[in-house]
Scaffold this active site. Structure first.
Site, short mmCIF file in Angstrom:
data_model
loop_
_atom_site.label_atom_id
_atom_site.label_comp_id
_atom_site.label_asym_id
_atom_site.label_seq_id
_atom_site.Cartn_x
_atom_site.Cartn_y
_atom_site.Cartn_z
N ASP A 55 -38.56 49.76 27.96
CA ASP A 55 -38.07 48.82 28.98
C ASP A 55 -36.62 49.05 29.38
O ASP A 55 -35.94 48.10 29.82
CB ASP A 55 -38.24 47.38 28.51
N ASP A 105 -18.84 58.23 2.48
CA ASP A 105 -18.01 57.07 2.14
C ASP A 105 -18.60 55.74 2.59
O ASP A 105 -17.87 54.76 2.76
CB ASP A 105 -16.59 57.22 2.71
N LYS A 135 -37.82 63.04 17.51
CA LYS A 135 -38.70 61.88 17.43
C LYS A 135 -37.94 60.69 17.99
O LYS A 135 -37.05 60.13 17.34
CB LYS A 135 -39.11 61.58 15.99
#
Length: 522
Positions: free
Chosen positions: A424, A184, A419
């Site tokens: 940081d 949707d 993956k």
């Protein structure tokens, strides 16, 4: 008449083979003229649906942000797809590289059929390289008035698709690796998983440790725009133009077969997962904890499937812009890590500038593609000498956990398939992109860059505790300069002086593969 000499027979045989290839090469793909166009609905068109109403409050309270729920547990990842299909009222847009003809694959095909029976428009876009044996089932679905199936870079000669690599290699070598499941235009599951038992923990063979996210909000509309572009691309062909139409009753037969699968012992855990692992139901009730954060969809332009995409239209360009320049730490998880010379120099350069770089990939014993491991192995020494820390997943690691913090990739997978990377402690990527030349240059890919310190911190923390317990750390012996592998067993370090868990023949094959000029294909 004299019997042909052996040389004459060989020449004649070669001529027949060449003639066959020429004829097969002439099996051109159909014209794309006159095909119907379609688009995802605008969010306003689905705002009144159950999903639209469930998402509305969170989107309104978090303007410009996307709600994220990590799907690490394999059965929860399956249940999320099934339950989104059941919750959909208007549309389902589904895009995958691999769809297996197995228990979970047939169960999810049945969810698409059942949704169409309720009046939901279903668009199913599959890469033609990953649907072995599914032509009859897909034709049956395509016969439904509410379902359309398209194939990406299809093979015109259906009986033996590998012929296509001989006759149309430049196109056949480019595959659609994207993975998304959108309901949707309000909620979408995307990440590393294909559809098949090995991705959902439903087999005793190789299991893949993987990661998806369920996204709600603005990023979903970006996924839908990407889907529309692929659906209308020059590489997407209607199944009906390639495969004979289904016979009368085939759709009913598919439903009956799916019902039989649902009753089988192999499917029991998955039907129970749909009942018990209720992330979608909790989301519909407003009870699902979500990480609301800015999220940027990065994807290749579908023209990459034709080898025509400009550099600025590639995922790697968009990802570099979204992630920015690392300043403190990079933690990367990639099952098929082939950095190439340029990539190895990049990661080595980061490490030499004092940025902490840690990389997890498959060990030789855990990988399902030895050639890819060879493409990575030749860069290990350079990376280690620069200060990069390398971890290689053991086979049969990562026991099943329900929450991402406890076990990032879910299943008791014997091969890594997730993956993802974090930068940081601020941003994290989840998607289909492998750090290899194939993902960068040949296949199309898709993923999310999420500006979330909370999610990034979880991946960073895993490299500090759980990953070292589930992987070998590769190191260099200071005295001999040789590589060795260190693992922890019962709290004690154990050293391996050769690729652990492998025999001599496999290691010799790795050495041979490492010197072959095949890196661009990996």
């Amino acid at each position: 008449m004299p019997w042909p000499t052996p040389d004459a027979r060989r020449v004649a045989g070669a001529g027949l083979i060449l003639s066959a290839l020429v004829l097969l090469g002439g099996c051109a793909l159909p014209s794309q003229e006159g095909w119907p166009s379609s688009h995802a609905p605008a969010p306003s068109e689905t705002a009144a649906t159950v999903l639209g109403q469930a998402v509305e409050a969170g989107v309104r309270a978090n303007p410009g942000k996307t709600g994220i729920h990590a799907l690490a547990h394999p059965q929860e990842a399956f249940a999320a797809r099934a339950l989104l299909a059941r919750a959909a009222e208007k549309t389902l847009d589904v895009q995958y590289y691999i769809w297996r003809k197995d228990v979970t694959g047939l169960l999810l095909l049945e969810e698409l059929r059942a949704a169409a029976e309720r009046g939901v428009r279903v668009r199913l876009l599959l890469d033609d390289n990953g649907i072995a044996g599914l032509d009859p089932e897909l034709a049956a679905l395509d016969a439904h008035p509410k379902i359309e199936v398209r194939l990406f870079n299809p093979f015109s000669f259906r009986p033996f698709k590998p012929i296509g690599y001989l006759t149309h290699f430049p196109r056949a070598n480019r595959r659609m690796h994207n993975k998304s499941f959108t309901a949707d235009n309000q909620a979408s599951v995307l990440g590393g998983r294909n559809v098949g038992d090995e991705y959902f923990g439903a087999t005793e063979g190789v299991l893949f440790a993987d990661l998806d996210v369920m996204a709600l909000g603005p990023a979903v509309q970006a996924v839908s725009r990407s889907f529309d572009a692929y659906w209308a691309s020059a590489s997407a062909y209607p199944l009906a133009a390639l495969v004979p139409p289904a016979g009368p009753g085939q759709l009913g037969e598919l439903a009956a077969r799916a019902a039989a699968v649902q009753r089988s012992p192999q499917a029991a855990a998955y039907m129970e997962a749909v009942r018990q692992l209720d992330a979608v139901q909790r989301m519909l009730r407003g009870e699902l904890p979500l990480e609301w954060a800015p999220a940027h969809l990065v994807s290749d332009d579908p023209s990459k499937g034709q080898g025509r995409a400009a550099r600025e239209d590639l995922l790697i360009h968009g990802m570099a812009q979204a992630v920015g320049v690392p300043g403190r730490a990079v933690d990367l998880v990639s099952p098929y890590f082939v950095p190439t010379r340029a990539g190895a120099d990049y990661f080595a350069g980061l490490a030499r500038r004092g940025i902490a770089v840690r990389i997890l990939t498959n060990s030789l014993a855990a990988t399902d593609v030895a050639a890819v491991h060879a493409g990575y192995a030749k860069y290990r020494r350079d990376l280690l000498q620069a200060g990069v820390r390398l971890y290689e997943l053991k086979s049969s690691s990562f026991e099943a956990q329900k929450d991402w913090g406890a076990g990032a990739f879910g299943s008791s997978g014997s091969s890594l398939h997730a993956k993802t990377f974090a930068v940081d402690g601020a941003r994290i990527f989840v998607g289909s992109f492998n750090f290899d030349p194939r993902s960068a240059q040949l296949n199309t890919e898709l993923g999310l860059v999420i500006d979330s310190p909370a999610l990034a911190a979880q991946l960073h923390a895993m490299f500090g505790d759980r990953i070292p317990a589930s992987a070998y750390e590769v190191r260099i012996d200071a005295a001999s300069g040789a590589l060795f592998w260190l693992e922890t067993v019962d709290g004690k370090p154990v050293r391996h002086d050769a690729e652990p868990g492998t025999g001599l023949l496999r290691r010799v094959a790795l050495a041979i593969l490492s010197v072959l000029p095949i890196e661009w294909l990996l």
